[in-house]
Write an enzyme that holds these catalytic residues in place. Structure first.
Site, short mmCIF file in Angstrom:
data_model
loop_
_atom_site.label_atom_id
_atom_site.label_comp_id
_atom_site.label_asym_id
_atom_site.label_seq_id
_atom_site.Cartn_x
_atom_site.Cartn_y
_atom_site.Cartn_z
N SER A 211 21.99 -30.28 -0.29
CA SER A 211 22.91 -29.35 -0.95
C SER A 211 22.43 -27.90 -0.76
CB SER A 211 23.07 -29.74 -2.42
OG SER A 211 24.20 -29.11 -2.97
N ASP A 336 31.37 -36.21 0.06
CA ASP A 336 30.59 -35.13 -0.55
C ASP A 336 31.41 -34.26 -1.51
OD1 ASP A 336 27.83 -34.66 -0.24
OD2 ASP A 336 28.06 -34.26 1.88
N HIS A 451 28.46 -36.73 -3.42
CA HIS A 451 27.42 -35.71 -3.21
C HIS A 451 26.12 -36.14 -3.89
CE1 HIS A 451 26.10 -31.78 -2.07
NE2 HIS A 451 25.84 -31.41 -3.31
#
Length: 554
Positions: A211, A336, A451
């Protein structure tokens, strides 16, 4: 006692007698001593927690070298994470004194030398996060032990400033920003200078992250400041080209923060912010996490790196030549964007509630607003093309998740892979998509990997907490650790000390090959041209559309 039990008992005794351990280690700041424990037959782990890699940072200044210490520093407790808002953004946690790192060194019968080194950069939207101690309940997600033990590599995790203190920028020389990126750089440079004493190879450092940490990895490998420090990088769900990774108008946010804490917004702003209470500053940098299709949350992630003319001397897209000799893996989870959808479009996770097609349209209009209504209409045509006259509820919802996944993660990652491959000298490029279905109960049947769901597998949680997982989860975890650590060792994820289930080919600007990662990897998991139609739309068709002037002064 059976003969077998006698042999095992003798082996365990011998193991404890001949336990390989570093003992106290001499670093540039002084001696440090960690803890050593057994992880298997003739396998041990030296763990060092809370080694300072820089001094306590001065507010809105680059990190400085640590002055050092007398005697032996007991590196047995995690330091505090960097000062940040809590998840509810109503309070703060952590400390300004937070530039510390942790090291896991695997040992066999002899003390290890020349091991590959993997430095992990945590994610959290540049706003929150830490790699110091428990992340959730008593579970420490970022323990490097399983990766170090299974892949025979040294793992390092480090702290860096986040939120206002890490990423606020005045947009000029009085407060250039990127303090969190400078912290990461200082940690990587410390590892380069000191890791040999821990048994690591200073010329074989891989940075990896997820991320905001994945975007940070990309920033670190393209910044000219890291020349010669980094050999390889792995970006999991985030790159420097992601729409949330760079704030191109940082002054507006800095002035907003200044007003909230009672500072002027003229040339006295930064001197005032530097002497403001750090807790008040941190709380003033909280961000709105109430999204809607017309105001998606991703557009509110404003505390982010900036093009400062120093760490990032130019637009990230123009800096990939700096990574011409740095091997790179980048990829995404196939859903995601779902984490953002749940906040922008709550109906997506409510099976009985439909999500009208107009929601997809509204979302695309928001993502394309700088190019005007025609761009939004063109994007909607692209995404609804396969719907037919009567799309099902699930089809529309899945499309909404794909829109957010493509825009926020997948398309920028593919663009970064192209740039890396095209600028390569000796560097190799690898692409993947992670598609292990979500373990979170109650998600819709069309759901893939959300995610951050890859992290538990990379850090070996199915092995450390086996009762919480099935054998298939241990399979995918074993595969990922093998690919990641082979790559750190050799620059080729298929070659190294660990066996892998399929040979992962390089990504080239003509071949576009990628590996689909889940628990059933085989030769059929090597695929080509990941969502090419949508990648082409965003990177070519949309990019060539003219930008429209905003009617309101922004």
């Amino acid at each position: 006692m059976t003969m077998l039990e006698v042999v095992v008992a003798a082996a365990l005794c011998l193991g404890s007698v001949s336990a390989a351990s570093l003992g106290p280690v001499l670093t540039e700041g002084g001696m440090v001593e960690g803890e050593n424990h057994r992880v298997g037959l003739f396998r041990y782990m030296d763990v060092f927690k809370g080694i300072p890699f820089a001094a306590q940072p001065q507010r809105f200044e680059k990190p400085q070298p640590h002055p050092g210490w007398e005697g032996v520093l007991k590196a047995t407790k995690f330091a505090k994470r960097c000062l940040q808002v809590t998840l509810t953004q109503t309070d703060t946690r952590g400390s300004e004194d937070c530039l510390y790192l942790n090291i896991w060194v695997p040992q066999g019968r002899k003390v290890s030398t020349g091991l590959p080194v993997m430095v992990y950069i945590f994610g959290g939207g540049f706003l929150v996060g830490g790699s110091m101690g428990a992340n959730f309940l008593d579970n420490y997600l970022y323990s490097g032990e399983e990766i170090a033990d299974r892949g025979n590599v040294i793992v390092v995790t480090l702290g860096y400033r986040v939120g206002t203190l890490g990423f606020l920028s005045s947009g000029d020389a009085s407060g250039p920003g990127n303090y969190g990126l400078w912290d990461q750089h200082a940690g990587i440079a410390w590892v380069h200078r000191n890791i040999k004493a821990f048994g690591g190879d200073p010329d074989n450092i891989t940075v990896f992250g997820e991320s905001a940490g994945a975007a940070s990895v990309n920033f670190q490998i393209i910044s000219p400041k890291n020349k010669g420090l980094i050999r390889r990088g792995i970006s999991q769900s985030g790159v420097a080209l992601s729409p949330w990774a760079v704030n191109r108008n940082p002054r507006a946010l800095a002035e907003e923060v200044a007003v909230k804490v009672g500072c002027p917004t003229d040339e006295k702003m930064m001197p005032c912010l530097k002497i403001t209470d750090p807790v008040a500053l941190t709380l003033a940098g909280s961000l709105s996490l109430h999204g809607s299709p017309s105001n998606p949350i991703v557009q509110n992630l404003l505390l982010a790196p900036v093009i400062d003319g120093d760490f990032l001397p130019d637009d990230p897209g123009n800096l990939f030549h700096n990574a011409a000799d740095i091997d790179y893996i980048a990829g995404v989870n196939n859903m995601d964007g779902h984490i953002f959808c749940g906040l922008d479009v709550p109906s997506i996770n409510q099976p009985l509630q439909p999500t009208p097609p107009s929601v997809a349209q509204e979302l695309l209009v928001a993502f394309t607003k700088e190019k005007g209504p025609d761009a939004g209409a063109a994007a909607y045509r692209e995404y609804s093309q396969s719907w037919g006259p009567d799309p099902s509820k699930a089809t529309i919802k899945k499309t909404v998740a794909e829109i957010e996944t493509d825009y926020i993660f997948l398309v920028p990652t593919q663009a970064a892979l192209y740039l890396h491959a095209n600028n390569s000298n000796t560097a190799r490029t690898y692409s993947y998509v992670f598609s292990m279905p979500s373990r979170i109960p109650g998600f819709p049947s069309w759901m893939g990997a959300d995610h951050a769901e890859d992290l538990q597998y990379v850090f070996g949680k199915p092995f450390t907490t086996p009762l919480a997982y099935f054998p298939r989860h241990r399979d995918v975890s074993g595969y990922m650790i093998a690919y990641w650590t082979n790559f750190a060792r050799t620059g080729d994820p298929s070659k190294g000390e660990s066996e892998v289930p399929a040979v992962w080919p390089t990504f080239t600007s003509t071949g576009h090959q990628y590996l689909e990662i889940n628990n059933t990897i085989n030769r059929d998991s090597i695929k080509q041209k990941l969502r090419t139609r949508f990648v082409h739309f965003w990177t070519y068709t949309y990019a060539l559309m003219p930008t429209v002037k905003s009617s309101s002064a922004e």
